[in-house]
Design a protein around this motif. Structure first.
Motif, short mmCIF file in Angstrom:
data_model
loop_
_atom_site.label_atom_id
_atom_site.label_comp_id
_atom_site.label_asym_id
_atom_site.label_seq_id
_atom_site.Cartn_x
_atom_site.Cartn_y
_atom_site.Cartn_z
N VAL A 19 0.36 -1.24 0.15
CA VAL A 19 -0.21 0.36 -0.29
C VAL A 19 0.88 1.77 -0.19
N SER A 20 0.63 2.02 -1.39
CA SER A 20 1.24 3.75 -0.32
C SER A 20 -0.01 4.74 -0.14
N THR A 21 0.30 5.33 0.46
CA THR A 21 -1.11 6.29 1.45
C THR A 21 -1.02 7.02 0.50
N LYS A 22 0.25 7.36 -0.40
CA LYS A 22 -0.04 8.69 -1.84
C LYS A 22 0.55 8.74 -3.05
N GLU A 41 -1.53 -1.26 -4.24
CA GLU A 41 -2.92 -0.53 -4.22
C GLU A 41 -2.53 1.68 -3.60
N ILE A 42 -3.11 2.47 -4.12
CA ILE A 42 -2.27 3.31 -4.13
C ILE A 42 -3.94 4.30 -3.82
N VAL A 52 -4.80 8.51 11.25
CA VAL A 52 -3.73 7.46 11.62
C VAL A 52 -5.13 6.27 11.19
N GLU A 53 -6.71 6.71 11.81
CA GLU A 53 -7.61 6.03 11.44
C GLU A 53 -7.52 6.00 9.70
N ASP A 54 -7.58 6.88 8.73
CA ASP A 54 -7.46 6.72 7.33
C ASP A 54 -5.91 5.07 7.20
N ILE A 55 -5.56 5.21 7.32
CA ILE A 55 -4.07 4.36 7.43
C ILE A 55 -4.58 3.14 7.61
N GLY A 65 3.26 -4.58 3.55
CA GLY A 65 4.12 -3.52 3.81
C GLY A 65 3.65 -2.40 3.39
N VAL A 66 3.61 -1.46 3.71
CA VAL A 66 3.81 -0.02 3.42
C VAL A 66 4.68 1.30 2.89
N ILE A 67 3.98 1.51 1.92
CA ILE A 67 4.97 3.42 1.58
C ILE A 67 3.94 4.15 2.48
N GLY A 68 4.75 4.99 3.05
CA GLY A 68 4.19 6.03 3.95
C GLY A 68 5.04 7.96 3.17
#
Ligand SMILES: NC(=O)c1ccc[n+]([C@@H]2O[C@H](COP(=O)([O-])OP(=O)(O)OC[C@H]3O[C@@H](n4cnc5c(N)ncnc54)[C@H](O)[C@@H]3O)[C@@H](O)[C@H]2O)c1
Ligand SMILES: O=C(O)[C@H](O)CO
Length: 492
Positions: A19-22, A41-42, A52-55, A65-68
């Motif tokens: 997941v990428s948060t942006k 997933e972007i 934090v809730e969005d993430i 894994g997450v890219i933040g």
């Protein structure tokens, strides 16, 4: 229950969910993940800073894994959510990671990546731009012009400061601070004073060599000084640029008392993190000292400014854009994606996060490693011990005095070399045969026999066949000890 967030999906059938948060610049980072069987997933939510809730909603029930981003609060709550979802990898798309609670990540066994190196020059360039813009009052003059107030040349119109011959002060002479210092010293012929917990040897050598070059050409040489305290820099420098990491030791490093020790006409630049400066004290200081100027890329309560700052004519403010060049932002995205990918695939961690060039070469596959994991040691992650062959071609040494390595001969531009160390007349005064022999031995012991062959052949090819083996060995720099170190670490 957190509300759902909008996402864009690439490679829906991929085995690993990343997941990428942006959305991030470029497409290479997406392709690299897809090629390695990742479903990407972007988050496309139209909201600048995710909560934090969005993430948590983005992480969901299963996430590898997450890219933040640096605007997000990566602490206990998010790392426990990621761990519950089976994730073991996170990377900031930033070199600074003060938004990440690394201890919490350690607790959940999550690797934390960052993106050093790729933004060094870009960030230094913005710091240099702010320094010049403040010295020459460029923003004020631009506003004046646009307001239709210019009615002819005047001797006193927007008179600023000449940088040449003045002293530039750097606090935090790491990657970015050193790059900035070199720009100001070489570009504007300023003298350097710096403060860091560590000695910036390479930077010192650069200034020494440049000073010698100027002297040889009949100009006033530049000088350098490593200050024993930060206050010494504040007292002596005309332009001061802040480049430390943000941690407990650097919070409000610049406060009311320290501002008072600076010259009345000094320029302060901050491209590190907002809380390094007490912004309330800064606004008061700007009001009391109209000749004191600042250039700020970062703010204490980002995205907000402290009351009064926006009205100060002697402040230039830009919205955290120091790393905003296309090449850098695409590189940051690539490094962040490869950090996460490397952990998912069980690759080792790259041995030198200051040398990430092999990951940025678009014409070759990246090394099978995570470029930069800040808690690799705490998690006991394996570090790539051997230099993959490709890295030899990118590896640069702080040479220039004792000679250069073959990697310099092959591919690398003379970006960071001292200006008097031209290729045609390399200085080999400080020949150190012992060091050469270390390389020789390590090259033989190393599985990478190629190292030896290249070291012997390429300088000859580039410089003609008259060079003796002893000469070649002597030209291999002190940093080649690293090769010997590699061999020792393999053997032990
Ligand atoms: N504005 C931006 O867009 C932008 C872009 C890139 C980096 N940054 C910030 O710049 C920081 C530095 O990046 P870098 O790649 O040069 O990191 P770096 O680790 O190479 O350099 C940081 C330096 O600060 C020094 N330092 C630490 N504590 C200190 C102290 N108390 N006093 C003096 N020096 C101290 C360290 O010894 C090190 O040399 C990042 O952590 C990040 O927060 C901001
Ligand atoms: O720390 C970083 O990488 C920067 O602030 C991003 O621009």
């Amino acid at each position: 229950m957190a509300k759902p967030v909008s996402i864009e999906v690439w490679n829906p059938n991929g085995k690993y969910r990343v997941v990428s948060t942006k959305p991030m610049p470029g497409t290479r980072w997406i392709n690299l993940l897809i090629e390695q069987d990742c479903r990407v997933e972007i988050c496309t939510q139209k909201k600048t800073i995710l909560s934090v809730e969005d993430i948590i909603a983005l992480i969901g029930d299963r996430c590898d894994g997450v890219i933040g981003q640096l605007t997000e609060d990566w602490g206990e709550t998010l790392f426990s959510a990621l761990s519950r979802a089976g994730g073991k990898a996170f990377s900031n798309m930033a070199v600074g990671y003060n938004n990440v609670d690394v201890n919490a990540a350690n607790k959940y066994g999550v690797a934390v990546g960052n993106t050093p190196g790729v933004l060094t020059e870009t960030t230094a360039e913005l710091a240099a731009s702010l320094s010049v813009a403040a010295a020459r009052r460029i923003v004020e003059a631009d506003e004046f012009m646009r307001a239709g107030r210019y009615d002819g040349w005047l001797p006193h119109l927007f008179v600023g400061n000449l940088l040449k011959g003045q002293t530039v002060g750097v606090i935090g002479a790491g990657r970015i601070g050193s790059a900035y210092a070199r720009m100001m010293v070489e570009g504007f012929k300023m003298n350097l004073i710096y403060f860091d917990l560590y000695q910036a040897t390479r930077l010192e050598k650069f200034v020494t060599a440049y000073g010698a070059f100027l002297k040889a050409n009949g100009e006033q040489p530049v000088t350098w000084k490593r200050a024993s305290s930060m206050d010494e820099v504040l007292r002596e420098a005309d332009v001061i640029s802040l480049h430390p990491v943000l941690d407990k030791t650097t919070y409000h490093l610049i406060n009311k008392e320290r501002l008072a020790t600076m010259k009345k006409e000094a320029i302060l630049v901050n491209c590190s993190r907002g809380p390094v400066v007490d912004e309330v004290a800064l606004v008061a200081h700007l009001k009391e000292n109209p000749m004191f100027r600042v250039g700020l890329d970062v703010f204490e309560d980002e995205p907000f400014m402290k009351p009064g700052l926006a009205n100060m004519k002697n402040a230039i403010v830009v919205p955290h854009i120091a790393s905003a060049s296309k090449w850098t932002r695409e590189g940051m995205a690539t490094l962040a994606a490869l950090n996460v990918l490397g952990k998912i695939k069980g690759y080792p961690v790259w041995s030198d996060p200051n040398r990430v060039e092999p990951f940025l070469n678009e014409n070759a596959p990246p090394p099978a490693a995570s470029p930069s994991i800040v808690n690799a040691k705490a998690l006991g992650l394996a570090v790539s011990k051997l230099f993959p062959l490709s890295s030899l071609f990118f590896f640069r040494y702080p040479a220039g005095y004792a000679g250069r390595s073959m990697a310099d001969y092959l591919l690398l531009p003379e970006v960071e070399d001292p200006p008097d160390a031209g290729r045609k007349s390399p200085r080999i005064a400080s020949i150190d045969v012992f060091r050469g022999l270390c390389v020789f031995v390590s090259s033989i012991l190393s599985p990478s026999l190629f190292t030896l062959a290249a070291a012997m052949i390429f300088p000859v090819v580039r410089h003609g066949s008259s060079l003796s083996v002893g000469y070649i060995m002597a030209r291999i720099s002190v940093s080649d000890f690293i090769f010997a170190g590699n061999v020792l670490s393999i053997v032990s």
